[in-house]
Design a protein around this motif. Structure first.
Motif, PDB file in Angstrom:
ATOM      1  N   ARG A  55       0.833  -1.204   0.000  1.00 34.35           N
ATOM      2  CA  ARG A  55       0.000   0.000   0.000  1.00 34.35           C
ATOM      3  C   ARG A  55       0.871   1.258   0.000  1.00 34.35           C
ATOM      4  O   ARG A  55       0.591   2.219  -0.709  1.00 34.35           O
ATOM      5  CB  ARG A  55      -0.934  -0.003   1.196  1.00 34.35           C
ATOM      6  CG  ARG A  55      -1.909   1.165   1.159  1.00 34.35           C
ATOM      7  CD  ARG A  55      -3.010   0.993   2.128  1.00 34.35           C
ATOM      8  NE  ARG A  55      -3.909  -0.034   1.612  1.00 34.35           N
ATOM      9  CZ  ARG A  55      -4.939  -0.510   2.282  1.00 34.35           C
ATOM     10  NH1 ARG A  55      -5.207  -0.088   3.481  1.00 34.35           N
ATOM     11  NH2 ARG A  55      -5.713  -1.421   1.746  1.00 34.35           N
TER      12      ARG A  55
ATOM     13  N   ASP B  96       3.939   5.661  -5.553  1.00 37.48           N
ATOM     14  CA  ASP B  96       3.801   5.720  -7.011  1.00 37.48           C
ATOM     15  C   ASP B  96       2.811   6.801  -7.419  1.00 37.48           C
ATOM     16  O   ASP B  96       3.041   7.551  -8.376  1.00 37.48           O
ATOM     17  CB  ASP B  96       3.356   4.366  -7.573  1.00 37.48           C
ATOM     18  CG  ASP B  96       4.415   3.289  -7.444  1.00 37.48           C
ATOM     19  OD1 ASP B  96       5.600   3.620  -7.200  1.00 37.48           O
ATOM     20  OD2 ASP B  96       4.050   2.100  -7.559  1.00 37.48           O
ATOM     21  N   GLN B  97       1.697   6.910  -6.698  1.00 38.75           N
ATOM     22  CA  GLN B  97       0.689   7.915  -7.017  1.00 38.75           C
ATOM     23  C   GLN B  97       1.240   9.319  -6.775  1.00 38.75           C
ATOM     24  O   GLN B  97       1.038  10.225  -7.596  1.00 38.75           O
ATOM     25  CB  GLN B  97      -0.572   7.673  -6.194  1.00 38.75           C
ATOM     26  CG  GLN B  97      -1.724   8.566  -6.587  1.00 38.75           C
ATOM     27  CD  GLN B  97      -3.015   8.173  -5.888  1.00 38.75           C
ATOM     28  OE1 GLN B  97      -3.186   7.045  -5.455  1.00 38.75           O
ATOM     29  NE2 GLN B  97      -3.926   9.129  -5.775  1.00 38.75           N
TER      30      GLN B  97
ATOM     31  N   ARG C  34       2.182   1.795  -3.432  1.00 34.78           N
ATOM     32  CA  ARG C  34       1.155   2.370  -4.318  1.00 34.78           C
ATOM     33  C   ARG C  34       0.972   3.859  -4.046  1.00 34.78           C
ATOM     34  O   ARG C  34       0.807   4.655  -4.971  1.00 34.78           O
ATOM     35  CB  ARG C  34      -0.172   1.627  -4.151  1.00 34.78           C
ATOM     36  CG  ARG C  34      -0.199   0.287  -4.845  1.00 34.78           C
ATOM     37  CD  ARG C  34      -1.613  -0.259  -5.006  1.00 34.78           C
ATOM     38  NE  ARG C  34      -2.390  -0.264  -3.782  1.00 34.78           N
ATOM     39  CZ  ARG C  34      -2.559  -1.321  -2.991  1.00 34.78           C
ATOM     40  NH1 ARG C  34      -2.004  -2.457  -3.295  1.00 34.78           N
ATOM     41  NH2 ARG C  34      -3.294  -1.234  -1.909  1.00 34.78           N
TER      42      ARG C  34
END
Length: 144
Positions: free
Chosen positions: A64, A70-71, A67
């Protein structure tokens, strides 16, 4: 394949080997029929399950967090590590503490923002407070 993934696979394989030995010993203790042996055998069987649960929780958090990173990277909003460092590479604690206030204020202004909590986690880490950094990362992951 990234080095971290290779290391993870190796550790998980070793854990599986260890787990198989522990399970066989636990079953052997339960089969003794002795009250103490049964009790120890059950404990030996339950403890690896608890460890596997903790490892699974950490892996979920790690994926998580990746992620989220990355966002933020895609949006150009990742926290920038521009704090001054000693010749040995350690972050200057005074500079980290001075920069911390802005991240704390951002969380206070938007307590439901996972992005603010994510940045606060790295500010805590830079200030040397790993326990609060981890708690802030968990909060960010929960809000994500």
């Amino acid at each position: 394949m990234p080095r971290g993934v290779v290391g993870l696979v190796v550790v998980l394989l070793l854990l599986a080997l260890y787990g198989s030995v522990v399970v066989s010993r636990g079953i052997g203790l339960v089969r003794t029929g002795n009250g103490v042996g049964i009790g120890i055998g059950i404990a030996v069987l339950v403890l690896p399950l608890l460890v596997l649960g903790l490892i699974a929780a950490e892996l979920r958090l790690a994926t998580r967090v990746q992620r989220m990173a990355d966002q933020l990277a895609a949006a150009g909003e990742l926290p920038v590590d521009d704090l001054p460092r000693s010749p040995g590479g350690r972050i200057d604690r005074g500079a980290a503490d001075a920069a911390f206030g802005a991240y704390r204020d951002a969380v206070e202004a938007a307590p439901e923002s996972w992005q603010a909590w994510y940045r606060l986690a790295f500010a805590y880490d830079a200030s040397g407070d790993r326990k609060r950094a981890r708690a802030a990362l968990r909060k960010a992951a929960a809000l994500y």
